[in-house]
Design an enzyme around this catalytic site. Structure first.
Site, short mmCIF file in Angstrom:
data_model
loop_
_atom_site.label_atom_id
_atom_site.label_comp_id
_atom_site.label_asym_id
_atom_site.label_seq_id
_atom_site.Cartn_x
_atom_site.Cartn_y
_atom_site.Cartn_z
N ASP A 200 -7.81 -8.08 12.44
CA ASP A 200 -6.95 -8.84 11.53
C ASP A 200 -6.09 -9.91 12.21
O ASP A 200 -4.99 -10.22 11.74
CB ASP A 200 -6.06 -7.89 10.71
CG ASP A 200 -6.88 -6.89 9.91
OD1 ASP A 200 -8.00 -7.25 9.48
OD2 ASP A 200 -6.42 -5.77 9.73
N ASN B 156 -1.72 0.91 13.40
CA ASN B 156 -1.08 -0.15 12.62
C ASN B 156 0.06 -0.71 13.45
O ASN B 156 0.97 0.02 13.84
CB ASN B 156 -0.48 0.42 11.33
CG ASN B 156 -1.52 0.96 10.39
OD1 ASN B 156 -2.40 0.24 9.95
ND2 ASN B 156 -1.42 2.24 10.08
N ARG C 149 0.86 -1.19 0.00
CA ARG C 149 0.00 0.00 0.00
C ARG C 149 0.89 1.24 0.00
O ARG C 149 1.94 1.25 0.63
CB ARG C 149 -0.89 0.00 1.24
CG ARG C 149 -1.90 1.11 1.28
CD ARG C 149 -2.86 0.96 2.44
NE ARG C 149 -3.74 -0.18 2.19
CZ ARG C 149 -4.29 -0.92 3.13
NH1 ARG C 149 -4.07 -0.66 4.39
NH2 ARG C 149 -5.07 -1.93 2.82
N ASP D 211 -4.09 -4.67 13.77
CA ASP D 211 -4.46 -3.28 13.89
C ASP D 211 -5.36 -3.14 15.12
O ASP D 211 -6.01 -4.09 15.54
CB ASP D 211 -5.23 -2.80 12.65
CG ASP D 211 -4.43 -2.97 11.38
OD1 ASP D 211 -3.33 -2.39 11.28
OD2 ASP D 211 -4.90 -3.70 10.48
N GLU E 68 -5.34 -12.74 9.73
CA GLU E 68 -4.29 -12.36 8.78
C GLU E 68 -2.91 -12.43 9.45
O GLU E 68 -1.95 -12.94 8.86
CB GLU E 68 -4.54 -10.95 8.25
CG GLU E 68 -3.51 -10.48 7.27
CD GLU E 68 -3.72 -9.04 6.81
OE1 GLU E 68 -2.87 -8.56 6.04
OE2 GLU E 68 -4.70 -8.39 7.23
#
Length: 180
Positions: free
Chosen positions: A120, A87, A23, A107, A123
Site C-alpha cells: 500500500d 498495520n 473499518r 502494511d 495509498e
C-alpha cells in the site's frame, strides 16, 4: 485499561488520519494485557468496511497492540503456516471497551518463511499528501517500518513462531477453562 480483564470482548475501530472510521471488528477477546502490549484473539469475527460491506475473518488470529510502537500485528494461523499482517498505525487508545487507532496505510505482510512484502505504498503517498501528514508522523511511520523489518529479520517477540503459538495455546487453555 484498568477495567479490562482477560476474557473481555472488545470492539476494534480503525480510523484514517482525517478522523473517519474506515473499518471495525465486532468482537475480539482479551487474552493478555500488561504495561507493554495488549493481546487479543480473533476467531470468526465480522469486519465492517467504511462502505458497509461486511465479511468474516477466514482464520483464527492473535492480534498484538503495542502501547508505544506505531504498529499493530495480526498473527494469522493459516493452513499454509503462520503469517503476519503488520498495520502501520498510531499507538492505540481505549474508550470503554473499544480499541481505537489511526491506520497510516502502509502494511507489511510476513510469510511463514520470514519473507515479507511492504504493501500500500501508493495509498500511503496519496493520503500523506491529501491529509498533510506532518513530517513527525512520516518519520514515525518509516521508523516503525524499520523497527518491524528488524524484528522480522531477528524473529523477535511475536515474529518467533513459538511465541505466537504459545499465545494461541494460552487462548485454547483459557477457552477450555471458561466454557465449563
Amino acid at each position: 485499561m484498568e477495567t479490562l480483564k482477560i476474557g473481555d470482548v472488545v470492539l476494534v475501530h480503525a480510523y484514517k488520519h482525517n478522523g473517519a472510521i474506515y473499518r471495525s471488528w465486532d468482537a475480539a477477546i482479551v487474552l493478555e494485557l500488561n504495561s507493554d502490549y495488549l493481546v487479543l484473539v480473533n476467531e470468526d469475527v465480522t469486519v465492517t468496511e467504511l462502505n458497509g460491506r461486511k465479511w468474516k475473518t477466514n482464520e483464527p488470529a492473535i492480534w498484538i497492540f503495542n502501547r508505544k510502537n506505531w504498529s499493530n500485528i495480526i498473527c494469522m494461523f493459516k493452513e499454509t503456516g503462520l503469517n503476519y499482517y503488520c498495520n502501520i498505525a498510531s499507538p492505540f487508545i481505549m474508550e470503554g471497551k473499544t480499541i481505537k487507532y489511526i491506520d497510516y496505510d502502509l502494511d507489511i505482510k510476513v510469510f511463514s518463511d520470514g519473507a515479507y512484502k511492504i504493501l500500500d505504498l501508493k495509498e500511503f503517498n496519496r493520503n500523506r499528501i491529501m491529509w498533510k501528514y506532518s513530517q513527525d508522523i512520516i518519520n514515525m511511520i518509516w521508523s516503525e517500518v524499520d523497527n518491524l523489518k528488524n524484528q522480522i529479520k531477528n524473529k523477535a517477540f511475536i515474529f518467533s513462531h513459538d511465541r505466537a503459538e504459545a499465545f494461541w495455546d494460552q487462548y485454547l487453555e483459557w477457552k477450555e477453562n471458561n466454557q465449563k
